[in-house]
Write a protein that holds these residues in place. Sequence first.
Motif, PDB file in Angstrom:
ATOM      1  N   GLY A 165      -0.462   3.659   3.974  1.00 37.61           N
ATOM      2  CA  GLY A 165      -1.495   5.238   2.966  1.00 37.61           C
ATOM      3  C   GLY A 165      -1.230   6.232   4.118  1.00 37.61           C
ATOM      4  N   SER A 180      -3.971  -0.639   5.561  1.00 37.82           N
ATOM      5  CA  SER A 180      -4.356   0.349   4.526  1.00 37.82           C
ATOM      6  C   SER A 180      -4.255   1.491   5.037  1.00 37.82           C
ATOM      7  N   SER A 220      -7.289   4.480  -0.150  1.00 38.76           N
ATOM      8  CA  SER A 220      -6.463   3.195   0.410  1.00 38.76           C
ATOM      9  C   SER A 220      -7.929   2.665   1.626  1.00 38.76           C
ATOM     10  N   ILE A 260       0.859  -0.986  -0.288  1.00 38.36           N
ATOM     11  CA  ILE A 260      -0.699   0.072   0.006  1.00 38.36           C
ATOM     12  C   ILE A 260       1.028   1.346   0.130  1.00 38.36           C
TER      13      ILE A 260
END
Lengths: 227, 409
Positions: free
Chosen positions: B341, B337, B382, B28
Amino acid sequence: MAKDWVIHAEDLMKVYQMGEVEVRALAGVSCNIKRGEVVAIMGPSGSGKSTLMNILGCLDLPTSGKYILDGEAVETLSDDQLADIRNRKVGFIFQSFNLLSRTTALANVELPLRYAGNVPNKKERARAALESVGLGDRISHRPTELSGGQQQRVAIARALVNDPAIIMADEPTGNLDSKVGKEILELLLALNRDNGTTLIIVTHDQAIAAQTQRIIHLRDGLVEEKK
Amino acid sequence: MNIGQSIIEALETLNGNKLRSGLTILGIVIGVGAVIAMLAIGQGAQDTITSAISGIGTNLLFVSSGNDILNVRNPKPLTLGDAQAIADPFAAPDVLAVAPIIQGRSDVTAGGQTMSVSVTGTTPQYFIMQNYSLLEGDFLTQDNLQGNASAVVIGPGVADKLFGRRNGVVGETIRINGQPFRVVGILQSKGGGTFGSQDNQVIVPFTTAQTRLIHRSALNEVDQLYVQVVSAQAVPLATDEVKQILRQRHRTPVGIDDFSVFSQADFLSIATTVTGVFTIFLGGIAGISLLVGGIGIMNIMLVSVTERTREIGLRKALGARKRDILIQFLIESSMLSLIGGMIGILLGWFLGFIVGRVAAASGNPFNPAISLNAILLATLFSAAVGLFFGIYPANRAAGLEPVEALRYE
């Protein structure tokens, strides 16, 4: 007298479909268990005692039959309602303890309270439960830092914490040596004596069964009641 | 179950398998970092180009022959006559001045040094329109223009190359295509613009260029007309006036102009469109890596669900409802995530910074701009990736039968 029955099961049947063959794990089991009673469920493997325990513990629903647990007709409930019944009315003790290894003893004991929703003083209640099983000084230890007997005590505290109507113990001493096993059994019996907790123990061990008030023998999915 | 507590628990779980969580997050991080960096670079390119275009003045029109949109046969060339007609204050009251331009490349020599430069032939108005200023000397004058004078104004780059200095060059002689020209002025440096350096050019009177340096087929033909409008607000009016005059003079059929009039706003909107497409293109490519990162999350969550089947069974035995299990796993995947992010935003910012430094070092000042929008977009996107790719594994966990799950080895 019916009001004294914490468990009232009538003609429970459980049929599994294994491919073409139907397997009858329970072929019509009826049993009543009084509040405050200590009952052992015994029987050879394949006799249906695990299935019976799962149904009595609301982990599973019978194919047919009637089951009333602490005044609630279970066979009509939805998944979420069953989860709620398990949370409030049943405490489970497993042979392999089944503690969450990443979290502390206190967090393990607190878990049922967290699923119960809005319960005040979760930490205090969990601590009190741990103290009642003699682990007041181990609350922040993780399961890997505890002995087998201590782990099973944590599991007992977890079963107690929600003040359930019944405690179901599946081979509670099966993974422990005989001395520690005896202590755990003593603890369970003491809980029954002091608090009047209803206790159902599934076991192979004749010596354990002998200390209960009543034994339900299962064979081929049917009850042979004795004593 | 309390959300704050669930988040702490999810973080503890992820912390329990650092390498696995770290690698999943890395997917990610790269995705979000790439999206942020690409958007920043696109935005930076847009800012640079628009500011370069804004620098050419808001009240200029550029007239050239031919039509970019319609295919016009044999367009008539623009001529000095067209320039004079547009400069007529009665025909085009909103036009302040017109400068005809004729451009070519020639070799200039002086003192044994040779250099290829762009030669512009124009009128004195051109210097005002372009906002030039002088290091020394004078701009070209109306007298130079009328007298076909061999006078030249040179850029500072040319002075550096030919004379090795910028002072005292006025009065020297340089040869353009072998013909001698007297230097009358040196321009101040404008630096490298987007459209090539303006420092390496020489400017001569239009008449001189037309007769002696740059030959065009038609009589009095010019390459371009620069039109200065009285004010920025009058640009649309002036555009119409210029078009009207040229249509009459070229006798073009209605709607088929054989010339084009561009204003700065036109250039600006073209540049914005082009860089916008460019940004979307870059961001889209970066988005693919974010998608791949999301699939990584889904993969690892599926493994995690399988590994923790017993735990799920236990939780259900203790009273967890489907929703509790679902939320637990969704929180874990969105934590992955979200953390990815956040680190990705930092990485993207860092990448943009490096690209800016490299661009500056290579002489093209360029500032990648990280907008709040890009950050919000990447964060939301994200988190959405985590939720979306977490749903399937979480659903699978929530749907497990407690009895089966407890028995799972």
